[in-house]
Motif scaffolding. Structure first.
Motif, mmCIF file in Angstrom:
data_model
loop_
_atom_site.group_PDB
_atom_site.id
_atom_site.type_symbol
_atom_site.label_atom_id
_atom_site.label_comp_id
_atom_site.label_asym_id
_atom_site.label_seq_id
_atom_site.Cartn_x
_atom_site.Cartn_y
_atom_site.Cartn_z
ATOM 1 N N ARG A 1 -7.306 4.046 -1.834
ATOM 2 C CA ARG A 1 -5.926 3.507 -1.733
ATOM 3 C C ARG A 1 -5.262 3.042 -2.912
ATOM 4 N NH1 ARG A 1 -5.778 0.698 3.183
ATOM 5 N NH2 ARG A 1 -7.542 1.714 4.746
ATOM 6 N N ASP B 1 -4.397 -7.669 1.959
ATOM 7 C CA ASP B 1 -4.488 -6.398 2.921
ATOM 8 C C ASP B 1 -5.897 -5.926 3.339
ATOM 9 O OD1 ASP B 1 -1.706 -6.774 2.674
ATOM 10 O OD2 ASP B 1 -1.208 -4.637 1.900
ATOM 11 N N PHE C 1 -1.893 0.594 -4.392
ATOM 12 C CA PHE C 1 -1.240 -0.198 -4.210
ATOM 13 C C PHE C 1 -0.385 -0.487 -5.391
ATOM 14 C CE2 PHE C 1 -4.740 -1.437 -1.208
ATOM 15 C CZ PHE C 1 -4.074 -2.063 -0.135
ATOM 16 N N THR D 1 -0.350 4.639 -0.693
ATOM 17 C CA THR D 1 -1.246 5.410 -0.970
ATOM 18 C C THR D 1 -0.466 6.952 -0.522
ATOM 19 O OG1 THR D 1 -3.185 4.066 -0.107
ATOM 20 C CG2 THR D 1 -3.475 6.391 -0.195
ATOM 21 N N ASP E 1 0.778 -1.290 0.096
ATOM 22 C CA ASP E 1 -0.088 -0.037 -0.144
ATOM 23 C C ASP E 1 0.751 1.194 -0.055
ATOM 24 O OD1 ASP E 1 -1.615 2.094 0.719
ATOM 25 O OD2 ASP E 1 -2.863 0.970 1.959
ATOM 26 N N MET F 1 -3.235 -6.735 -2.750
ATOM 27 C CA MET F 1 -4.337 -5.704 -2.123
ATOM 28 C C MET F 1 -5.550 -6.571 -1.537
ATOM 29 S SD MET F 1 -7.763 -4.994 -3.775
ATOM 30 C CE MET F 1 -7.612 -5.426 -5.418
#
Length: 342
Positions: A215, A265, A217, A171, A169, A262
């Protein structure tokens, strides 16, 4: 007889909660506030469709102003509180159209996601779809993997064994500087023949929705971004909005490793599903290229109501449709002439 009235987002949320109906992010105040930051768009209002005073559906409408005309869009709307039969849906569409015409006669059409095609037209722009892939994220990494089709499990396991990509991640990093990520989107656009959105469109989306609802990834090899994807999140449901990868990454199963990272998570964070947003079908044959990749992550595809246009100013809508037809014919003639000149 169905009627329509304007309501508040608070009433929409209250009714959805009372009926235990999931609201898509695109139907929320959060999304409306984000749309307000985009030139040519603004929230138009929230409507309830009523049957003898009881709500059967609600929808948030965003006004779009483009090429000198205005239309309304309700992405993933209406949200139904009953299972609508074709007759109910047709009556709801008629009631919405009549309400919009009375409230704002300048609106040319309303774009809704509908099962019925009666009284509607194929959309003038964008590529709608009637089939998607929804992946169950419950149970952890092993359970997510086991629910995939055989080729999905094979490709993900191979990617986990052999891919040198590090997926995570990113972001916060992407919000700070999106240029490295954007270069991959530009390369993908050139390779696949589409026009990428401006860089700031992605940054604005991340900033407006915030980390809670958006988000990024990314996959890196030797520190360099080679693939990334963007998802939205609302009430435990994620939607796979954008993705791109370099040519080398595509050939080395990097997207498989990235999308699995993704899923794991988000599942660990409590998300229950991710919608991969559209695959090919008889309704949307231009999306068949996406089917092979997306469909391997779940055993079944999921039918959804596709976007359709509901004309409000019918003569104006016919003129727009005719203009689109002329442009399409001209593009075909131009392509043919270019081919003959080779």
């Amino acid at each position: 007889m169905l009627t329509v009235e304007k309501i508040t987002f608070e009433a929409f949320v209250e009714e959805s909660s009372a009926c235990d109906v999931a609201m898509p992010l695109e139907q929320t105040q959060i999304w409306a506030d984000y749309q307000q930051t985009i030139d040519g768009r603004k929230p138009w209002g929230v409507l309830a469709v009523l049957d003898q005073g009881e709500p059967v559906a609600m929808l948030s409408l965003i006004e779009y102003q483009t090429h000198g005309y205005r239309y309304l869009r309700s992405a993933h709307g209406p949200v139904w509180f009953i299972v609508p039969n074709p007759g109910v849906e047709r009556n709801a569409v008629r009631a919405i159209r009549e309400y919009v015409h009375r409230a704002d006669s300048g609106i040319v059409f309303v774009r809704l996601d509908l099962w019925t095609d009666t009284g509607t037209h194929p959309v003038l722009s964008t590529v709608p779809y009637d089939t998607t892939v929804v992946v169950d994220l419950a149970g952890g990494a092993d359970a997510i993997l086991e629910r995939m089709r055989k080729r999905g499990r094979r490709d993900v396991r191979k990617a986990l064994r052999e891919s040198a990509a590090v997926c995570a991640d990113e972001t916060n990093r992407a919000v700070e500087d999106f240029s490295e990520y954007y270069s991959i989107m530009v390369d993908t656009a050139h390779r696949d023949g589409f026009m990428p959105a401006p860089l700031m469109d992605y940054v604005d989306m991340m900033e407006a929705l915030g980390h809670e609802h958006c988000r990024v990834f990314a996959a890196r090899i030797k520190g360099r971004v080679v693939a990334w994807l963007m998802v939205t999140i609302y009430e435990g449901c994620a939607v796979y909005y954008y993705a791109c990868a370099s040519a080398d990454a595509m050939s080395n199963l990097v997207p498989d490793k990235l999308i699995y990272t993704m899923m794991c998570d988000l599942g660990n964070e409590g998300c229950v599903s991710v919608d991969l947003m559209g695959v090919g079908s008889d309704f949307a044959p231009s999306l068949h290229a996406l089917t092979t990749f997306k469909s391997k992550f779940a055993q079944e595809t999921t039918p959804v109501a596709p976007a359709r246009d509901v004309p409000v100013r019918k003569s104006m809508y016919r003129a727009l449709a005719a203009a689109k037809s002329v442009r399409s014919i001209w593009r075909n003639i131009t392509s043919l002439l270019q081919y003959r000149e080779r």
